[in-house]
Design an enzyme around this catalytic site. Sequence first.
Site, PDB file in Angstrom:
ATOM      1  N   GLU A  59      44.980 -32.125   3.128  1.00  0.00           N
ATOM      2  CA  GLU A  59      43.929 -31.212   2.675  1.00  0.00           C
ATOM      3  C   GLU A  59      42.927 -31.952   1.778  1.00  0.00           C
ATOM      4  O   GLU A  59      41.712 -31.816   1.920  1.00  0.00           O
ATOM      5  CB  GLU A  59      44.582 -30.066   1.916  1.00  0.00           C
ATOM      6  N   ASP A 120      44.647 -27.146   7.986  1.00  0.00           N
ATOM      7  CA  ASP A 120      43.368 -27.237   7.292  1.00  0.00           C
ATOM      8  C   ASP A 120      42.983 -28.666   6.954  1.00  0.00           C
ATOM      9  O   ASP A 120      41.802 -29.017   6.966  1.00  0.00           O
ATOM     10  CB  ASP A 120      43.368 -26.363   6.032  1.00  0.00           C
TER      11      ASP A 120
END
Length: 382
Positions: A59, A120
Site C-alpha cells: 500500500e 490496493d
Amino acid sequence: MIRPSAFTQEQQDTDVRAAYDAWKKDYVKEAGKDAATGKTLYRIAMGKTAPKVEVTVSEGQGYGMVIAALMAGHDPEARGLFDGLFLFAKGHPDKRTPGLMQWRVPLESPDGGGGTSAFDGDADIAQGLILAHAQWGKGGAIAYLEEAKRVIAAQLKGCIGPQSRLPLLGNWVASDGKKSNQSTPRSSDFLPSHFRVWAKVSGDPVWNTVAENCSAVVDALQKNHSPDTGLLPDFIINADPPSAAKPAGPKFLEGEHDGAYFYNAGRDPWRLALDGLLNGNARSTAQARKMAVWLRRSTGGDSGKIKAGYKLDGTPLPGSDYFSSFFSSPFGVAAMLDPEGQAMLDSIYGKARSTRQSYYEDTVNLLCLLAMSGNYWDSPAE
C-alpha cells in the site's frame, strides 16, 4: 465542483510542497541498490520509529509511486525516487501471482505470512506507472506503460472475482471460500477512477464492468444500510449480486469494527469522489456527495467535530473522540462535490494543510491535499 476558498492557489501549492517535503523526509528510506540497473532502491516506511520504521507494505509503495509521479514538477529527484520505489516493489514479488508485490516486507512470519498480495497496493502501483508514463514518457530504464499493463493483467488474474467481477481482499482468497470469497470485498478497494483508466490502457472493457459492479454495491449499501449517511463498511459480504450486499459482522477479518466505517472505509469518500472529479461520473458523484452532505449537517461544517470512525447510522464508534486527518481529509475531497459544502471544505482544508501525524494519516492526507488543491490528475496514456 468547488475548491478551497480561504487560501489562494499559490498558498495551496505551497501547502502541497511543504506536506510532500515533510512526508518524504519522514517516510522515504533508501533500501540498497538494484542489481540489474544499479539504481538506488527506495521504500516507504510504516512509521518514523522502531519497529514500524523497518516495515514496508505494498500500500505504501503504491501511494509513494503515485505521489512521486504527481510531484515531479516540484522535486527534481522525483523520477529517481519513483524508479527506486517501483524496483523495490518488483524485487519483492508475491508468491502466488507473478506481477504483484507481496503485501508486507519483511514477511510477518518465517513460514511466509505476508507473502501474498493486497489489492490496493498493487492497484496504486499500476496507477503510479501510468502516471509515470504520462509524466516522463518512454526511453528510460523502466518501460512504465508496459509494466503497468503487466500489473493490471496480474490484478485481473489473481485479484478479481471470476464471476462477481469485484476486487478480492487479495489473491489468497478462494473464489468459493466459506468466509472470504469473491463476494466479500473491502470497500476501500473500490477504485472506479483507476478502473476506467485501466480499461483504456489495457484495452480490456472488463475494467469498466468492475467499476460498474463496485458502484452497484455502493448503491445497495447506501440504500439499504446507510440511507441517512451514505457511509460504507470496511468489509462487505454477499456482494454477488450487488443488490444483496451487506456489512460484514464483527471480527470478519480484522476486528470488532469490520462492519463499520473505520480505518479501511475512511478512504472511500476520497476514492469515490475522484471518479466524479476526474471523469464527471454521475453515480460516483452522487455516492460521494451523500457522505459529504451528511458530514456537513452532522458537524455544522466544523472539521474539528469529525470522529475517528462511525457506525453506518452515523453514531461515533467507542473510542473515536479524537481528530485524525485520515478521517477528515478524504471527506474534504468529497466536499468538493457538495455545492453547499464550501465552509466544510475550507474547514477540512485548513486542518489538512498543516496537520502532521503518522505514516497512514500523513500519506492519505497528502494525496487528499493534491486533490483539494487541484494538483491531482490522471491519464489514460496512449
